[in-house]
Design a protein around this motif. Structure first.
Motif, PDB file in Angstrom:
ATOM      1  N   PRO A 114      51.378  47.625  -0.539  1.00  0.00           N
ATOM      2  CA  PRO A 114      50.121  46.894  -0.741  1.00  0.00           C
ATOM      3  C   PRO A 114      49.712  46.918  -2.220  1.00  0.00           C
ATOM      4  CG  PRO A 114      49.944  48.394   1.118  1.00  0.00           C
ATOM      5  CD  PRO A 114      51.222  48.725   0.403  1.00  0.00           C
ATOM      6  N   LEU A 115      49.461  45.739  -2.775  1.00  0.00           N
ATOM      7  CA  LEU A 115      48.991  45.605  -4.151  1.00  0.00           C
ATOM      8  C   LEU A 115      47.564  45.075  -4.089  1.00  0.00           C
ATOM      9  CD1 LEU A 115      52.204  43.994  -5.698  1.00  0.00           C
ATOM     10  CD2 LEU A 115      51.543  46.436  -5.659  1.00  0.00           C
ATOM     11  N   LEU A 116      46.637  45.774  -4.726  1.00  0.00           N
ATOM     12  CA  LEU A 116      45.213  45.481  -4.591  1.00  0.00           C
ATOM     13  C   LEU A 116      44.808  44.222  -5.351  1.00  0.00           C
ATOM     14  CD1 LEU A 116      43.734  49.078  -4.810  1.00  0.00           C
ATOM     15  CD2 LEU A 116      44.575  47.822  -2.818  1.00  0.00           C
ATOM     16  N   THR A 117      44.004  43.409  -4.683  1.00  0.00           N
ATOM     17  CA  THR A 117      43.506  42.158  -5.242  1.00  0.00           C
ATOM     18  C   THR A 117      42.662  42.427  -6.490  1.00  0.00           C
ATOM     19  OG1 THR A 117      43.435  41.254  -3.016  1.00  0.00           O
ATOM     20  CG2 THR A 117      42.163  40.079  -4.683  1.00  0.00           C
ATOM     21  N   ASP A 118      42.785  41.557  -7.472  1.00  0.00           N
ATOM     22  CA  ASP A 118      41.988  41.567  -8.703  1.00  0.00           C
ATOM     23  C   ASP A 118      42.295  42.724  -9.646  1.00  0.00           C
ATOM     24  OD1 ASP A 118      40.700  39.209  -7.930  1.00  0.00           O
ATOM     25  OD2 ASP A 118      39.128  40.322  -6.874  1.00  0.00           O
ATOM     26  N   ALA A 119      43.389  43.458  -9.416  1.00  0.00           N
ATOM     27  CA  ALA A 119      43.783  44.515 -10.358  1.00  0.00           C
ATOM     28  C   ALA A 119      44.272  43.870 -11.660  1.00  0.00           C
ATOM     29  CB  ALA A 119      44.870  45.383  -9.749  1.00  0.00           C
ATOM     30  N   LEU A 120      44.238  44.627 -12.744  1.00  0.00           N
ATOM     31  CA  LEU A 120      44.704  44.115 -14.036  1.00  0.00           C
ATOM     32  C   LEU A 120      46.197  43.844 -14.039  1.00  0.00           C
ATOM     33  CD1 LEU A 120      42.838  46.381 -16.604  1.00  0.00           C
ATOM     34  CD2 LEU A 120      42.492  43.945 -16.194  1.00  0.00           C
ATOM     35  N   CYS A 121      46.927  44.700 -13.349  1.00  0.00           N
ATOM     36  CA  CYS A 121      48.378  44.615 -13.365  1.00  0.00           C
ATOM     37  C   CYS A 121      48.920  45.265 -12.101  1.00  0.00           C
ATOM     38  CB  CYS A 121      48.908  45.341 -14.607  1.00  0.00           C
ATOM     39  SG  CYS A 121      50.636  45.037 -14.953  1.00  0.00           S
ATOM     40  N   HIS A 122      50.040  44.771 -11.638  1.00  0.00           N
ATOM     41  CA  HIS A 122      50.739  45.370 -10.497  1.00  0.00           C
ATOM     42  C   HIS A 122      52.165  45.700 -10.919  1.00  0.00           C
ATOM     43  CE1 HIS A 122      47.837  42.701  -8.210  1.00  0.00           C
ATOM     44  NE2 HIS A 122      47.513  43.924  -7.827  1.00  0.00           N
TER      45      HIS A 122
ATOM     46  N   GLY B  69      59.840  56.206 -11.644  1.00  0.00           N
ATOM     47  CA  GLY B  69      60.089  54.938 -10.961  1.00  0.00           C
ATOM     48  C   GLY B  69      60.689  53.897 -11.883  1.00  0.00           C
ATOM     49  N   ARG B  70      61.698  53.202 -11.394  1.00  0.00           N
ATOM     50  CA  ARG B  70      62.297  52.078 -12.121  1.00  0.00           C
ATOM     51  C   ARG B  70      61.585  50.810 -11.667  1.00  0.00           C
ATOM     52  NH1 ARG B  70      66.012  48.601 -10.587  1.00  0.00           N
ATOM     53  NH2 ARG B  70      66.706  49.911  -8.864  1.00  0.00           N
ATOM     54  N   LEU B  71      61.025  50.049 -12.625  1.00  0.00           N
ATOM     55  CA  LEU B  71      60.323  48.820 -12.291  1.00  0.00           C
ATOM     56  C   LEU B  71      61.276  47.796 -11.686  1.00  0.00           C
ATOM     57  CD1 LEU B  71      57.885  49.929 -13.794  1.00  0.00           C
ATOM     58  CD2 LEU B  71      57.689  47.733 -14.921  1.00  0.00           C
ATOM     59  N   VAL B  72      60.829  47.201 -10.574  1.00  0.00           N
ATOM     60  CA  VAL B  72      61.592  46.113  -9.958  1.00  0.00           C
ATOM     61  C   VAL B  72      60.793  44.811  -9.981  1.00  0.00           C
ATOM     62  CG1 VAL B  72      63.058  47.617  -8.569  1.00  0.00           C
ATOM     63  CG2 VAL B  72      60.890  46.794  -7.609  1.00  0.00           C
ATOM     64  N   SER B  73      59.478  44.900 -10.228  1.00  0.00           N
ATOM     65  CA  SER B  73      58.670  43.692 -10.433  1.00  0.00           C
ATOM     66  C   SER B  73      57.354  44.082 -11.088  1.00  0.00           C
ATOM     67  CB  SER B  73      58.415  42.959  -9.113  1.00  0.00           C
ATOM     68  OG  SER B  73      57.225  43.350  -8.498  1.00  0.00           O
ATOM     69  N   LEU B  74      56.747  43.106 -11.759  1.00  0.00           N
ATOM     70  CA  LEU B  74      55.414  43.296 -12.316  1.00  0.00           C
ATOM     71  C   LEU B  74      54.685  41.968 -12.328  1.00  0.00           C
ATOM     72  CD1 LEU B  74      54.773  42.322 -15.522  1.00  0.00           C
ATOM     73  CD2 LEU B  74      56.529  44.008 -15.936  1.00  0.00           C
ATOM     74  N   SER B  75      53.379  42.052 -12.263  1.00  0.00           N
ATOM     75  CA  SER B  75      52.532  40.868 -12.414  1.00  0.00           C
ATOM     76  C   SER B  75      51.271  41.297 -13.133  1.00  0.00           C
ATOM     77  CB  SER B  75      52.204  40.229 -11.056  1.00  0.00           C
ATOM     78  OG  SER B  75      51.492  41.137 -10.246  1.00  0.00           O
ATOM     79  N   ARG B  76      50.767  40.417 -14.004  1.00  0.00           N
ATOM     80  CA  ARG B  76      49.562  40.706 -14.769  1.00  0.00           C
ATOM     81  C   ARG B  76      48.491  39.688 -14.472  1.00  0.00           C
ATOM     82  NH1 ARG B  76      50.342  40.705 -20.742  1.00  0.00           N
ATOM     83  NH2 ARG B  76      51.294  38.743 -20.212  1.00  0.00           N
ATOM     84  N   SER B  77      47.254  40.142 -14.508  1.00  0.00           N
ATOM     85  CA  SER B  77      46.110  39.260 -14.306  1.00  0.00           C
ATOM     86  C   SER B  77      45.933  38.381 -15.539  1.00  0.00           C
ATOM     87  CB  SER B  77      44.851  40.106 -14.085  1.00  0.00           C
ATOM     88  OG  SER B  77      43.715  39.287 -14.094  1.00  0.00           O
ATOM     89  N   GLU B  78      45.478  37.170 -15.304  1.00  0.00           N
ATOM     90  CA  GLU B  78      45.164  36.258 -16.410  1.00  0.00           C
ATOM     91  C   GLU B  78      43.766  36.531 -16.960  1.00  0.00           C
ATOM     92  OE1 GLU B  78      47.257  33.945 -17.726  1.00  0.00           O
ATOM     93  OE2 GLU B  78      48.813  34.692 -16.377  1.00  0.00           O
ATOM     94  N   VAL B  79      42.970  37.291 -16.215  1.00  0.00           N
ATOM     95  CA  VAL B  79      41.589  37.573 -16.603  1.00  0.00           C
ATOM     96  C   VAL B  79      41.576  38.641 -17.699  1.00  0.00           C
ATOM     97  CG1 VAL B  79      39.349  38.375 -15.764  1.00  0.00           C
ATOM     98  CG2 VAL B  79      40.821  36.989 -14.289  1.00  0.00           C
ATOM     99  N   ASP B  80      40.718  38.440 -18.683  1.00  0.00           N
ATOM    100  CA  ASP B  80      40.603  39.391 -19.787  1.00  0.00           C
ATOM    101  C   ASP B  80      39.509  40.407 -19.457  1.00  0.00           C
ATOM    102  OD1 ASP B  80      40.880  40.627 -22.250  1.00  0.00           O
ATOM    103  OD2 ASP B  80      39.517  39.239 -23.251  1.00  0.00           O
ATOM    104  N   GLU B  81      39.900  41.478 -18.753  1.00  0.00           N
ATOM    105  CA  GLU B  81      38.970  42.540 -18.385  1.00  0.00           C
ATOM    106  C   GLU B  81      39.489  43.863 -18.918  1.00  0.00           C
ATOM    107  OE1 GLU B  81      37.038  42.651 -14.464  1.00  0.00           O
ATOM    108  OE2 GLU B  81      38.481  41.093 -13.944  1.00  0.00           O
ATOM    109  N   ASP B  82      38.599  44.825 -19.034  1.00  0.00           N
ATOM    110  CA  ASP B  82      38.993  46.161 -19.455  1.00  0.00           C
ATOM    111  C   ASP B  82      39.379  47.000 -18.247  1.00  0.00           C
ATOM    112  OD1 ASP B  82      38.657  45.804 -22.204  1.00  0.00           O
ATOM    113  OD2 ASP B  82      36.519  46.269 -22.099  1.00  0.00           O
TER     114      ASP B  82
END
Length: 178
Positions: A117-125, A144-157
């Motif tokens: 489960p990857l949480l909605t609205d997180a900065l990065c997964h 952990g070896r990364l197998v995927s990543l996704s980043r939010s387009e929103v500019d938040e801290d």
């Protein structure tokens, strides 16, 4: 005035926790999917290497997450925004439901590779496969070896944790040299 810690202070977990707490960290929720999904708040997460892409997370050997992660061999990480302190508290609460039911109260999507489960609205997964596990006192250090990543387009801290409390960044002040 500084305080020097001797052997007694190093053995005092409250004193040690206060000292470790002077280092600000980001806040994440680490998750495992599968038949028994589970999540936990973690600030002991960091990048390790760009080539190959590696991260680490430290998990208390007595935590539910420890056995679930050992069995699954893969995990997800959601980097929380400053608005997600409630999620950090929720996944740190030992009284929340266990298994799939703990995700009923939160927005999430399954990771495309691990199903974690990857949480909605997180900065990065991040999705990771456990490369190695190392004993680290009362914790295990999962590499952990990364197998995927996704980043939010929103500019938040990011949500920060410092001195036992969640914190937010303040805008930088324009300081003029004397």
């Amino acid at each position: 005035m500084s305080v020097h810690a001797g052997a007694a202070e190093l053995a005092d977990t409250k004193s040690l926790r206060r000292a470790f707490g002077t280092f600000a960290t980001g806040v994440t929720v680490v998750t495992v999917g599968g038949d028994i999904p589970h999540g936990m708040t973690a600030n002991s997460f960091t990048s390790v290497s760009l080539d190959p892409p590696l991260v680490l997370v430290c998990v208390d050997r007595g935590a539910v997450m420890h056995s679930v992660l050992c069995d699954a061999g893969r995990f997800g990480v959601s980097v929380l925004t400053e608005r997600q302190a409630g999620l950090a508290r929720y996944f740190a609460d030992n009284d929340r439901p266990l298994g799939a039911e703990q995700f009923d109260a939160v927005g999430w999507r399954p990771g495309p590779i691990t199903g974690a489960p990857l949480l909605t609205d997180a900065l990065c997964h991040f999705e990771c496969e456990v490369q190695r596990a190392y004993a680290g006192g009362d914790h295990t250090i999962f590499l952990g070896r990364l197998v995927s990543l996704s980043r939010s387009e929103v500019d938040e801290d990011a949500l920060l944790f410092l001195r036992g409390r969640f914190r937010q960044l303040e805008p930088a002040r324009n300081e003029v040299a004397p």
